[in-house]
Design an enzyme around this catalytic site. Structure first.
Site, PDB file in Angstrom:
ATOM      1  CG  HIS A 296      -2.228  -0.633   0.970  1.00 21.53           C
ATOM      2  ND1 HIS A 296      -3.090  -0.206  -0.012  1.00 21.53           N
ATOM      3  CD2 HIS A 296      -2.837  -1.684   1.562  1.00 21.53           C
ATOM      4  CE1 HIS A 296      -4.172  -0.977  -0.011  1.00 21.53           C
ATOM      5  NE2 HIS A 296      -4.040  -1.884   0.921  1.00 21.53           N
TER       6      HIS A 296
ATOM      7  CG  HIS B  35      -7.084  -4.365   7.417  1.00 19.96           C
ATOM      8  ND1 HIS B  35      -6.252  -3.325   7.043  1.00 19.96           N
ATOM      9  CD2 HIS B  35      -8.214  -4.232   6.673  1.00 19.96           C
ATOM     10  CE1 HIS B  35      -6.859  -2.592   6.112  1.00 19.96           C
ATOM     11  NE2 HIS B  35      -8.046  -3.113   5.864  1.00 19.96           N
TER      12      HIS B  35
END
Lengths: 426, 426
Positions: free
Chosen positions: A258, A323
């Protein structure tokens, strides 16, 4: 990847620390952009596109022709994927639609809590190397389910003044009212204050770089709500001997790609697992293209080993991951003891990618420990809950002594008088 | 009170405008206080109590002896009122408790939305002339119902270092864990960062002066959530010929007594009603003691007259009142067309005071137009909604083409790889 063995409680805070962003240097710049858009409207947007992005725009709003062209450009495969993902996202968010609450708290006193959609919402979708059309699904679909009247979207263009075809296709598929070619802090300002072209909205959603994040924070203190505070993405994996280390490594790498400030942490029940994960990460990273991001991100990834399961869980609770993947033998049992995470992935076959795209959960989630106090985007994010009360003459009469006693004890005599005038009458 | 007859649409924005607060002058001061508390903890709190409030505190935490003394000091009448109000507030907020959502979005893919309490919440209760113990009920009761583990309360003392007995009594009655003698921006800083005595919390609730409000905004951009943006209190009354103008005037005065910056607006279906309300306000204000506040507040109150009912409603929607009283013949019919207000009061016998204290609805509500995007405090305010997903091997296999297509179109190959590695295995 550093490995920490049974760190003391006193060390946990530093092991849970995220990279701090110092935005003080860009704060003045963002403030200036916001003020300029507030004062000069469309002119400022066109000028800033030229100055900052080097783009000469002929129009701010995406035209019907552009939408039609996008429809032709998107592959059948991606279209089919968007259908499947949309179906799952809609099913899960539709089930979250709140009901009206109606309670007679005492005779003649009725109270309601009525969910109502936010009327005008604005979505921000970053540009850059990859078109994040999945975020269009995650924001526009719940907005439409909630019943928002107006759903507008701002996104920057490429140097040729074009918006990615996938973003336009997804926007139309998901019921976005109109798309504007505006990026950065100026997009946030446009949606917060409105210009001749871009409508003012009530709440702004979506990810962005530091300029966008700072502009969102700025308008949140003024006149427009925002979805949540934003920070770099992160994943934590809880892994015991039942975890497949190839999967764990793949999940950590998918987080690392990311960006260089992403964080991947694995919490293991033994040193052997930590080392096996590390070896797998080394092996798999060689197969990836975004090597530079991955290397920088992996530099601040960590493996923490705890002998005791309760420490693994307590550490996860303190970290409050965006997450959290639970790859443990008693995965559901562990998940039932977890309260602090954005989204949880249970077992070996639930990768973060599933939630990022298509399982049905939302991928706009609290980062940087905000899961301690915030939810990810959900149907509530697009609604307000208005309360309503109705008292009958008998109802106010019965409640009068209570209200009068409290108002007088608080020194608010007009509050008491507003009740008395009704009692005398009735 | 100025009366406006059928104002044009173009005038509405200015008629809906609230008094602007310029906080730039105190911003540096607040920042300095927050930094000082962050660095020096309890020492700063004790020193600031002396410097700002002129109080020498021997301890920051309220003792058991002080709670017992408070219990003796509160009148039986007020205790009974607190019982009735608490019962109603609990009944209405308990009915709002969210359920867990569980959906199988497709075969082998299960998604859950699980409500979990915020673990540590902090309440701020202002001091000043009147002890606002009703706010203790409005914040602590839902916090307890939501299941928050730790509920702490900060409030300033009088010059003798004492907290109002009603506040202490209500705090204990409503399950507050501990009460600290800290006021102003320093209280917000203490709860945001924690000191040796005051614990760090995840979310801060409650009203306050400009210093408190600004400090809340500051920490909201850093590490601690807050309930909502705050501004001066306000009421709007919709009145047609069925309204009792004595009640309307009493409601406007009860708003006006909150402070000189409170706003009371009446929207009438005829000029005759507006004039009758004005006359009643003049008559009733003579009977009140807080005359100075009331005079200043009334100076910026307004009566707006519309011939058409739809304009009355549209204007109310644009104003987005914290409190909206609907004193109209078809009150429920009108309320069903309203979507934008903090709390609505239906008909002639539902004064704002009822909601302020005891009907069961919450009195912590969005002001200054924030009702366009925010709810008042409700049970959700004390909870987070965590999502959970579980995929079976067959579930991830079925979803794989969708995830891989989207990840590749977004240029995120490691996201695709995390799915592929599981498919190859299964």
């Amino acid at each position: 990847m550093n490995i920490y063995l049974n760190p003391e409680r006193g060390q946990w805070a530093s092991l849970c620390r995220r990279a701090e962003q110092d935005n003080s240097l860009i704060a003045e710049r963002v403030e200036a952009i916001v003020e300029r858009v507030k004062e000069q409207g469309d002119d400022a947007l066109l000028a800033l596109a030229a100055e900052i992005d080097g783009v000469q725009l002929s129009a701010l709003e995406v035209s019907d022709e552009e939408f039609m062209l996008a429809e032709q450009q998107v592959s059948a495969e991606v279209k089919a994927a968007i259908e499947v993902a949309s179906g799952n996202i809609e099913a899960f968010h539709r089930a979250q639609l709140p009901r009206e609450v109606r309670v007679q708290t005492q005779a003649g006193v009725e109270c309601l809590q009525r969910p109502v959609p936010i009327r005008r919402v604005g979505l921000y979708i970053p540009g850059g190397t990859a078109p994040l059309f999945s975020t269009v699904l995650m924001l526009a679909l719940p907005a439409r389910l909630a019943g928002c009247e107006q759903v507008v979207l701002c996104t920057p263009t490429n140097k040729q003044g074009q918006v990615a075809a996938e973003v336009l296709y997804a926007a139309r598929r998901c019921g976005v009212t109109s798309v504007y070619k505006v990026g950065g802090a100026q997009a946030i300002a446009a949606m917060a204050y409105g210009t001749a072209t871009v409508p003012k909205v009530d709440k702004i959603f979506g990810p962005g770089n530091r300029y966008v994040t700072l502009a969102k924070q700025l308008v949140a203190g003024r006149n427009t709500s925002i979805d949540m505070p934003a920070g770099p993405s992160e994943v934590m994996v809880l892994a015991d001997e039942s975890a497949d280390v190839r999967f764990v490594a793949a999940d950590m790498l998918s987080q690392a790609e990311h960006g260089s400030d992403s964080q991947a942490i694995v919490v293991c029940s033994s040193r052997a697992i930590a080392e096996a994960v590390e070896a797998e990460v080394e092996r798999q990273r060689g197969l990836l293209a975004r090597a530079e991001y991955v290397a920088e991100s992996l530099a601040h990834s960590r493996a923490i080993v705890f002998d005791r399961e309760e420490d693994m869980i307590a550490f996860a609770e303190e970290y409050a991951a965006e997450h959290l993947i639970v790859s443990m033998k008693d995965a559901w049992g562990v998940v039932d003891r977890i309260t602090t995470a954005g989204s949880v992935f249970v077992g070996n076959y639930s990768p973060e990618s599933a939630g990022d795209y298509a399982s049905g959960t939302n991928h706009t989630l609290p980062t940087s420990g905000w899961a301690h106090s915030c939810s990810g985007v959900n149907i509530d994010s697009f609604m307000r809950k208005m309360t309503i009360q109705h008292l009958t003459p008998k109802g106010i009469e019965a409640l009068a002594p209570t209200i009068v006693a409290m108002a007088e004890a608080e020194g608010l005599e007009a509050h008491a008088a507003a009740v008395r005038v009704r009692i005398e009458k009735s």
